[in-house]
Structure formats: C-alpha cells, structure tokens
Design a protein around this motif. Sequence first.
Motif, PDB file in Angstrom:
ATOM      1  N   MET A 186       0.823  -1.191   0.000  1.00  0.00           N
ATOM      2  CA  MET A 186       0.000   0.000   0.000  1.00  0.00           C
ATOM      3  C   MET A 186       0.870   1.260   0.000  1.00  0.00           C
ATOM      4  SD  MET A 186      -3.086   1.508   0.330  1.00  0.00           S
ATOM      5  CE  MET A 186      -4.403   0.833   1.259  1.00  0.00           C
ATOM      6  N   ALA A 187       1.891   1.300   0.833  1.00  0.00           N
ATOM      7  CA  ALA A 187       2.740   2.489   0.918  1.00  0.00           C
ATOM      8  C   ALA A 187       3.454   2.763  -0.408  1.00  0.00           C
ATOM      9  CB  ALA A 187       3.751   2.342   2.048  1.00  0.00           C
ATOM     10  N   GLU A 188       3.896   1.700  -1.048  1.00  0.00           N
ATOM     11  CA  GLU A 188       4.590   1.876  -2.331  1.00  0.00           C
ATOM     12  C   GLU A 188       3.631   2.418  -3.390  1.00  0.00           C
ATOM     13  OE1 GLU A 188       8.114   1.670  -4.636  1.00  0.00           O
ATOM     14  OE2 GLU A 188       7.867   1.217  -2.525  1.00  0.00           O
ATOM     15  N   ALA A 189       2.401   1.948  -3.396  1.00  0.00           N
ATOM     16  CA  ALA A 189       1.403   2.441  -4.352  1.00  0.00           C
ATOM     17  C   ALA A 189       1.096   3.915  -4.098  1.00  0.00           C
ATOM     18  CB  ALA A 189       0.124   1.610  -4.266  1.00  0.00           C
ATOM     19  N   ILE A 190       1.033   4.310  -2.846  1.00  0.00           N
ATOM     20  CA  ILE A 190       0.792   5.715  -2.513  1.00  0.00           C
ATOM     21  C   ILE A 190       1.968   6.569  -2.969  1.00  0.00           C
ATOM     22  CG2 ILE A 190       0.540   7.354  -0.602  1.00  0.00           C
ATOM     23  CD1 ILE A 190      -1.030   5.115   0.868  1.00  0.00           C
ATOM     24  N   ALA A 191       3.184   6.081  -2.786  1.00  0.00           N
ATOM     25  CA  ALA A 191       4.371   6.813  -3.222  1.00  0.00           C
ATOM     26  C   ALA A 191       4.384   6.993  -4.738  1.00  0.00           C
ATOM     27  CB  ALA A 191       5.632   6.095  -2.758  1.00  0.00           C
ATOM     28  N   VAL A 192       4.030   5.942  -5.471  1.00  0.00           N
ATOM     29  CA  VAL A 192       3.970   6.037  -6.938  1.00  0.00           C
ATOM     30  C   VAL A 192       2.871   7.023  -7.339  1.00  0.00           C
ATOM     31  CG1 VAL A 192       3.424   4.774  -9.066  1.00  0.00           C
ATOM     32  CG2 VAL A 192       4.980   3.775  -7.373  1.00  0.00           C
ATOM     33  N   HIS A 193       1.735   6.951  -6.685  1.00  0.00           N
ATOM     34  CA  HIS A 193       0.632   7.879  -6.966  1.00  0.00           C
ATOM     35  C   HIS A 193       1.091   9.324  -6.791  1.00  0.00           C
ATOM     36  CE1 HIS A 193      -2.924  10.282  -5.929  1.00  0.00           C
ATOM     37  NE2 HIS A 193      -3.586   9.477  -6.747  1.00  0.00           N
ATOM     38  N   ARG A 194       1.754   9.601  -5.684  1.00  0.00           N
ATOM     39  CA  ARG A 194       2.214  10.974  -5.426  1.00  0.00           C
ATOM     40  C   ARG A 194       3.241  11.424  -6.451  1.00  0.00           C
ATOM     41  NH1 ARG A 194       2.503  12.539   0.743  1.00  0.00           N
ATOM     42  NH2 ARG A 194       2.312  14.551  -0.288  1.00  0.00           N
ATOM     43  N   ALA A 195       4.151  10.530  -6.815  1.00  0.00           N
ATOM     44  CA  ALA A 195       5.184  10.882  -7.804  1.00  0.00           C
ATOM     45  C   ALA A 195       4.569  11.162  -9.172  1.00  0.00           C
ATOM     46  CB  ALA A 195       6.213   9.762  -7.901  1.00  0.00           C
ATOM     47  N   VAL A 196       3.645  10.301  -9.582  1.00  0.00           N
ATOM     48  CA  VAL A 196       3.013  10.463 -10.890  1.00  0.00           C
ATOM     49  C   VAL A 196       2.158  11.733 -10.915  1.00  0.00           C
ATOM     50  CG1 VAL A 196       1.344   9.442 -12.492  1.00  0.00           C
ATOM     51  CG2 VAL A 196       3.104   8.011 -11.461  1.00  0.00           C
ATOM     52  N   SER A 197       1.403  11.975  -9.859  1.00  0.00           N
ATOM     53  CA  SER A 197       0.568  13.175  -9.838  1.00  0.00           C
ATOM     54  C   SER A 197       1.424  14.444  -9.799  1.00  0.00           C
ATOM     55  CB  SER A 197      -0.416  13.146  -8.672  1.00  0.00           C
ATOM     56  OG  SER A 197       0.251  13.175  -7.431  1.00  0.00           O
ATOM     57  N   LEU A 198       2.518  14.440  -9.052  1.00  0.00           N
ATOM     58  CA  LEU A 198       3.411  15.597  -9.030  1.00  0.00           C
ATOM     59  C   LEU A 198       4.015  15.844 -10.408  1.00  0.00           C
ATOM     60  CD1 LEU A 198       4.892  17.823  -7.484  1.00  0.00           C
ATOM     61  CD2 LEU A 198       6.647  16.128  -6.929  1.00  0.00           C
ATOM     62  N   ALA A 199       4.396  14.773 -11.087  1.00  0.00           N
ATOM     63  CA  ALA A 199       4.954  14.917 -12.436  1.00  0.00           C
ATOM     64  C   ALA A 199       3.913  15.506 -13.394  1.00  0.00           C
ATOM     65  CB  ALA A 199       5.443  13.565 -12.951  1.00  0.00           C
ATOM     66  N   VAL A 200       2.674  15.082 -13.284  1.00  0.00           N
ATOM     67  CA  VAL A 200       1.614  15.628 -14.141  1.00  0.00           C
ATOM     68  C   VAL A 200       1.447  17.118 -13.879  1.00  0.00           C
ATOM     69  CG1 VAL A 200      -0.896  15.649 -14.536  1.00  0.00           C
ATOM     70  CG2 VAL A 200       0.340  13.481 -14.470  1.00  0.00           C
ATOM     71  N   TYR A 201       1.358  17.487 -12.620  1.00  0.00           N
ATOM     72  CA  TYR A 201       1.139  18.895 -12.282  1.00  0.00           C
ATOM     73  C   TYR A 201       2.369  19.760 -12.559  1.00  0.00           C
ATOM     74  CZ  TYR A 201      -3.257  17.376 -10.318  1.00  0.00           C
ATOM     75  OH  TYR A 201      -4.511  16.841 -10.163  1.00  0.00           O
ATOM     76  N   SER A 202       3.523  19.127 -12.750  1.00  0.00           N
ATOM     77  CA  SER A 202       4.751  19.854 -13.097  1.00  0.00           C
ATOM     78  C   SER A 202       4.995  19.855 -14.599  1.00  0.00           C
ATOM     79  CB  SER A 202       5.942  19.222 -12.380  1.00  0.00           C
ATOM     80  OG  SER A 202       5.789  19.321 -10.984  1.00  0.00           O
ATOM     81  N   ASN A 203       4.024  19.356 -15.356  1.00  0.00           N
ATOM     82  CA  ASN A 203       4.086  19.305 -16.823  1.00  0.00           C
ATOM     83  C   ASN A 203       5.232  18.455 -17.357  1.00  0.00           C
ATOM     84  OD1 ASN A 203       1.791  20.922 -17.316  1.00  0.00           O
ATOM     85  ND2 ASN A 203       2.986  22.721 -16.776  1.00  0.00           N
ATOM     86  N   VAL A 204       5.582  17.417 -16.631  1.00  0.00           N
ATOM     87  CA  VAL A 204       6.569  16.450 -17.113  1.00  0.00           C
ATOM     88  C   VAL A 204       5.896  15.613 -18.190  1.00  0.00           C
ATOM     89  CG1 VAL A 204       7.945  14.446 -16.446  1.00  0.00           C
ATOM     90  CG2 VAL A 204       7.798  16.418 -14.916  1.00  0.00           C
ATOM     91  N   ARG A 205       6.563  15.385 -19.290  1.00  0.00           N
ATOM     92  CA  ARG A 205       5.957  14.642 -20.405  1.00  0.00           C
ATOM     93  C   ARG A 205       6.474  13.218 -20.509  1.00  0.00           C
ATOM     94  NH1 ARG A 205       1.628  16.123 -21.097  1.00  0.00           N
ATOM     95  NH2 ARG A 205       1.576  15.156 -23.128  1.00  0.00           N
ATOM     96  N   SER A 206       7.592  12.923 -19.849  1.00  0.00           N
ATOM     97  CA  SER A 206       8.183  11.592 -19.913  1.00  0.00           C
ATOM     98  C   SER A 206       8.611  11.194 -18.503  1.00  0.00           C
ATOM     99  CB  SER A 206       9.395  11.621 -20.852  1.00  0.00           C
ATOM    100  OG  SER A 206      10.018  10.372 -20.886  1.00  0.00           O
TER     101      SER A 206
END
Length: 67
Positions: free
Chosen positions: A1-21
Amino acid sequence: MAEAIAVHRAVSLAVYSNVRSLAVLSDSLSLIKLLKKGWYQPELFGIMFDIYHFMSFFDVITFDFIS
C-alpha cells in the motif's frame, strides 16, 4: 500500500509539473506487475485508478522493477 501511494504521489506531481516523460522505478515487483498489466487489487482500487488516469497525460511513462 505504501509503495502504491508513493507512486501515486510521484506520478501526480509529475503531471502537475508538466513532465511529459517519466520512468517509475520500484522494488515492489507485485506493484510493477499490476501497473504494467493495468490490473487492480481491491484494496488499491482508488489509488490505481488515479495512476491509470494520470498515465494519459504523459507522452511516455514506464514502470520498471529494480531489486
């Protein structure tokens, strides 16, 4: 569960930071298998649903296992 939450946070931060890759590296083989196959676990449904939704914002996103 903790690892999934960490991935979720990383992916969402990348989206909001306009990372494309993005390359997501994890030592959780079971989570990486789920993400690569697009599957869900009942207890992770909401988190996984969000991750799959965020994936559409990337030109390239990969999920890889590291030991």
